[in-house]
Motif scaffolding. Structure first.
Motif, PDB file in Angstrom:
ATOM      1  N   ILE A 431       0.947  -0.953   0.152  1.00  0.00           N
ATOM      2  CA  ILE A 431      -0.292   0.672   0.253  1.00  0.00           C
ATOM      3  C   ILE A 431       1.236   1.076   0.039  1.00  0.00           C
ATOM      4  O   ILE A 431       0.982   2.051  -0.526  1.00  0.00           O
ATOM      5  CB  ILE A 431      -0.967   0.081   1.597  1.00  0.00           C
ATOM      6  CG1 ILE A 431      -1.953  -0.963   0.911  1.00  0.00           C
ATOM      7  CG2 ILE A 431      -1.291   1.562   0.951  1.00  0.00           C
ATOM      8  CD1 ILE A 431      -2.958  -1.213   2.293  1.00  0.00           C
ATOM      9  N   GLY A 432       1.820   1.394   0.455  1.00  0.00           N
ATOM     10  CA  GLY A 432       2.761   2.295   0.615  1.00  0.00           C
ATOM     11  C   GLY A 432       3.524   2.974  -0.351  1.00  0.00           C
ATOM     12  O   GLY A 432       3.383   3.952  -0.984  1.00  0.00           O
ATOM     13  N   ALA A 433       4.063   1.608  -1.449  1.00  0.00           N
ATOM     14  CA  ALA A 433       4.407   2.280  -2.162  1.00  0.00           C
ATOM     15  C   ALA A 433       3.637   3.224  -3.522  1.00  0.00           C
ATOM     16  O   ALA A 433       3.863   3.095  -4.225  1.00  0.00           O
ATOM     17  CB  ALA A 433       5.242   0.721  -3.083  1.00  0.00           C
ATOM     18  N   LYS A 434       2.896   1.742  -3.557  1.00  0.00           N
ATOM     19  CA  LYS A 434       0.512   2.080  -4.168  1.00  0.00           C
ATOM     20  C   LYS A 434       0.612   3.879  -3.610  1.00  0.00           C
ATOM     21  O   LYS A 434       0.445   3.965  -4.933  1.00  0.00           O
ATOM     22  CB  LYS A 434       0.085   1.520  -3.793  1.00  0.00           C
ATOM     23  CG  LYS A 434      -0.604   0.355  -4.281  1.00  0.00           C
ATOM     24  CD  LYS A 434      -1.578   0.133  -4.279  1.00  0.00           C
ATOM     25  CE  LYS A 434      -1.962  -1.751  -5.055  1.00  0.00           C
ATOM     26  NZ  LYS A 434      -3.284  -2.171  -4.157  1.00  0.00           N
ATOM     27  N   ASP A 435       1.007   3.845  -2.694  1.00  0.00           N
ATOM     28  CA  ASP A 435       0.354   5.347  -3.021  1.00  0.00           C
ATOM     29  C   ASP A 435       1.298   6.477  -3.632  1.00  0.00           C
ATOM     30  O   ASP A 435       0.964   7.176  -3.943  1.00  0.00           O
ATOM     31  CB  ASP A 435       0.237   6.226  -1.438  1.00  0.00           C
ATOM     32  CG  ASP A 435      -1.281   6.152  -0.639  1.00  0.00           C
ATOM     33  OD1 ASP A 435      -1.720   6.174  -2.320  1.00  0.00           O
ATOM     34  OD2 ASP A 435      -1.106   5.862   0.087  1.00  0.00           O
TER      35      ASP A 435
END
Lengths: 507, 343
Positions: A431-435
């Motif tokens: 999720i972090g990298a997605k954002d």
């Protein structure tokens, strides 16, 4: 604590790699016949935990219980002997053998070395019928779909009387219809008292499937949630330790009035897409969504010059354009391909080596490379995508999925881009990298780059799109260009329920 | 920030290279046991002279291996070039002009052969191993046709004798030729866009394609270089032997590949270096030379060389596995007795 129907339990598990606690007193247990999801960002310790319970890594502390008795899992074999089986992301089947031969591989029914194929076939067909899998014992594995191959893997586990099956990202390479099939099979397994540990980045499916969810963060337990108490935003908070915006349930769309950069007119490629027309304007993010196989990827590849087309017209800034990859790169195109591992990067090359490949027009003089400029570019790309670790000399193959994708983005960000083509940028990414990747897309759009993106992840579509084109069966069947679009709207349109203009579903 | 690294010469990295350690160890060992015969300038020159032919081939074949391919035709190209050159030299009465014409004719054969292989391999999904295995046979067939299966003597060609026998500043001419080839190919691989494209194409051809790298051209050029180097090596060999034979350079392709692999170039492509490959050749050269100096009968040379190559590769794979930390020890369980004590 002392639950009666507990099948498997890990208590206070510790694992230390080079003085770093990969797992710090982690507790995890699985009941008989339950689907227990393991959630966490990349690096949270999920895969380390799985490797300990399948005997790949030894644990450094803690206890493991199976059926209430303490056990040692020292190797894959001992894990298998306890009834633990793992369906890995990369399938381990022999493609040229049949289903039953694969399932019986290593445990053939034989006398004096001569295999009793008839009995093997019958035994496996019985097993298939018992669970209602849509495969035949005699089918050759390479002729099967990915979902069916997964079923063969599951059959392999069941043939060894597995009581606990671990599924690591099983739907990552499945279409939605195939995923549905897998869910059905998971339900059947559960009814027959098989327990499943389920790992997936697709949160909706985790929430729908799981009886319980264990959340890990930084190698520690961050939560254990029962099905009745699943609140998505709460769980996401547990995973990443901070709030994320709930603004992805719907999105306010608007049509830009800037001049078009890419115009596609009546584009047709037989068997892939048919009479497709659309345009992407300066600074606009247009998302092509719909099911896998609806022709989205093929359109993007055609515009870039990687695939041919049969008829139609492509215009760049109003001028006719003959797609060819080298011309596209020179014109100011960028491409994030569908599968980063096979199409996006060279695993053995450094970040600089990968990023520089698209930039030698600026990094060289009469064929010779300027190494100083090359290094500067590497550092620049690392800064632009906020790569972690921030080191341009690491081999890209050694980075996490999210950072690999950032390296692929880095190939283009240092260039003067006109059009960015992005195909499923966040599959298998935490999720972090997605954002961060969404932020990069937003930055590109703010800089006036026209972005054409393909995505199946509806939350993602609603997060970044200015306009949404829904494809089905090779045609654009619906466009969302104004007002509010919700997840439901898009799901309806891509599955073909939204035949509101009197069109019959013709697929 | 990274000013320190810019010196380009990293001693620490050099000392963690297992091949360098093996080489230092071998040199030290041989220096001790041969009583000073090994550690002399003259002997080092001898070693370089002995690897000059394979070395020139390695300069070309490394391109193919870096692309994830292989070029087994280096020996066939050498044989064709030798035969072609010798035939032309004879036709011109072994004059210097004839030798130069022969050299160009031979090199042209190598270039055509390499170009053909590149063309086929860049367009069809044929394993390079299979194609070059077959075409190497074809090349030797052509050699037999040219030579009529006879030796072609070029003993009285001054130009060729000068290359084959002469020394400049005490160093044989073939060593200079190797040095020039090495420097040029080193520069191509490390300092040109083409070199970068070789690594990119070998590392992941699809990704390179989608990045705008002209991968077909990259492959064609690589095999053409390999064909050229094979042919050049064949010409030098004819100069050294003063003749061309139908079996010239036969089997050299295996030595070339062994050196490249020992030198740490990945057979899957995209990783490794020409320096490494050349170091592999030096290692083999040092071993052979040591065996000769130690008076080991030549019938044992292949045996010892083979064993040392196996040990070198095994060590390399083990240390790589240990570095990544996750790989299972390939020797685990190998020496355990199968019997189990049951209570």
């Amino acid at each position: 604590m002392a639950e009666k129907d507990l099948l498997f339990e890990m208590r206070e598990i510790e694992k230390v790699f080079a003085h770093v606690h990969a797992l710090d007193h982690v507790n995890f247990n699985v009941r008989r016949g339950e689907v227990h999801a393991l959630l966490g960002e990349n690096g949270a310790g999920k895969s380390t935990l799985i490797k300990i319970l399948t005997g790949v890594y030894p644990k450094d502390g803690g206890q493991i219980f199976m059926d209430g008795k303490e056990v040692e899992i020292s190797s894959r074999e001992s894990a298998a002997a306890l009834g633990i089986a793992c369906i890995f992301q990369e399938l381990s089947l022999v493609p040229t053998l049949s289903v039953y031969q694969n399932v019986m591989l290593g445990k053939e029914i034989a006398k004096f070395g001569i295999v009793n194929a008839k009995q093997e076939r019958k035994q496996i067909q019985d097993l298939i019928d018992h669970y209602g899998f849509p495969v035949g014992a005699n089918d050759i594995v390479e002729t099967l779909s990915v979902a069916q191959m997964q079923m063969v893997e599951i059959l392999k586990a069941l043939a060894t009387d597995a009581k606990l099956i671990i599924m690591d990202e099983p739907t990552a390479s499945l279409s939605s219809r195939e995923s549905e099939l897998l869910y059905k099979i998971i339900h059947q397994l559960r009814e027959r008292d098989v327990s499943i540990i389920y790992i997936s980045h697709r949160l909706e499916e985790v929430f729908n499937l799981s009886d319980r969810i264990t959340i890990l963060r930084d190698g520690k337990n961050a939560g254990l949630v029962e099905k009745e108490h699943i609140v998505p935003s709460e769980i996401i908070k547990m995973m990443i330790g901070k709030e994320v915006s709930e603004a992805t349930a719907s999105r306010e769309l608007k049509t830009s009035d800037a001049e078009p950069v890419l115009t596609v007119k009546h584009l047709t490629r037989l068997g892939a897409y048919n009479d497709v027309s659309f345009e992407v304007k300066r600074g606009e993010v247009v998302v092509l969504t719909g099911l896998v196989g609806s022709g989205r990827t093929e359109i993007v590849r055609t515009v870039y010059g990687a695939d041919p087309y049969d008829s139609g017209e492509i215009l760049i800034e109003g001028k006719p354009y003959q797609p060819k990859i080298s011309r596209s790169v020179a014109t100011g195109f960028g491409l994030i391909p569908e599968d980063r591992r096979t199409q996006g990067f060279s695993p053995l090359l450094s970040v600089t080596g990968n990023v520089a490949v698209t930039n030698y027009d600026k990094l060289s003089k009469s064929g010779f490379v300027n190494k100083a400029n090359e290094n500067t570019l590497g550092h620049e790309a690392v800064r632009l995508v906020d790569l972690r670790p921030p080191n341009p000399d690491v081999q890209v193959g050694n980075l996490s999925g999210g950072n690999q994708q950032k390296a692929v983005l880095g190939k283009w960000l240092t260039r003067d881009l006109k059009i960015m083509l992005i195909d499923e940028p966040t599959v298998g990414i935490d999720i972090g990298a997605k954002d961060e990747i969404y932020e990069i897309i937003e930055r590109l759009s703010a800089d006036g780059v026209a972005v054409l993106m393909v995505s199946s992840d509806i939350a993602e579509v609603l997060r970044v799109a200015h306009r949404i084109l829904v494809m089905r069966g090779g045609k654009i069947t619906k466009e969302f260009n104004n007002g509010v679009a919700t997840q439901e709207d898009i799901l309806m349109a891509s599955s073909g329920f939204a035949a509101e203009e009197g069109k019959e579903a013709d697929a | 920030m990274s000013d320190v690294k810019k010196s380009g010469f990293d001693v620490k990295k050099l000392l963690t290279n297992s091949r360098i350690i093996v080489l230092i160890f071998l040199v030290a060992f041989l220096s001790l046991v041969t009583g000073g015969k090994f550690f002399t300038y003259g002997n080092f020159v001898n070693i370089l002279y002995s690897i000059s032919l394979t070395g020139i081939m390695i300069c070309g074949a490394t391109f193919a291996v870096l692309l994830g391919g292989i070029d087994r035709t280096v020996s066939g190209n050498a044989a064709v070039c030798g035969a072609m050159a010798a035939t032309v030299v004879l036709a011109f009465g072994q004059t210097t002009g004839g030798a130069i014409a022969g050299l160009f004719a031979g090199l042209a054969c190598g270039i055509v052969s390499g170009f053909f292989h590149g063309l086929v391999l860049s367009r069809f999904a044929i394993p390079a191993f299979l194609l070059t295995l077959a075409t190497n046979e074809v090349l030797y067939g052509i050699v037999q046709f040219i030579t009529g299966n006879q030796l072609i003597n070029v003993m009285r060609c001054d130009f060729m004798n000068w290359i084959g026998e002469n020394r400049l500043l005490g160093i044989p001419i073939p060593v200079y030729i190797l040095a020039v080839c090495f420097v040029i190919c080193y520069i191509v691989l490390n300092h040109t866009v083409y070199g970068r494209y070789v690594y990119a194409t070998g590392g992941n051809r699809q990704a390179a394609d989608l990045s705008g790298v002209p991968t077909r051209r990259v492959i064609v050029i690589a095999y053409t270089i390999s064909g050229f180097m094979g042919a050049l090596s064949g010409f030098v060999m004819s100069c050294m032997n003063k003749q061309a034979s139908a079996a010239q350079a036969m089997g050299y392709e295996n030595d070339v590949l062994a050196a490249i692999v020992i030198g740490g170039v990945s057979m899957r492509g995209g990783s490794g270096s020409l320096q490494g490959a050349m170091l592999g050749a030096v290692l083999i050269g040092v071993i052979t030379n040591g065996l000769q100096l130690l008076g080991v009968p030549s019938i044992y040379h292949n045996l010892v060389k083979g064993v040392i190559i196996i040990v070198a590769i095994a060590w390399d794979m083990l240390s790589a596995a240990r570095k990544s930390g996750t790989a299972t020890n390939p020797f685990a369980g190998l020496f355990k007795s199968k019997k189990k004590v049951t209570a």
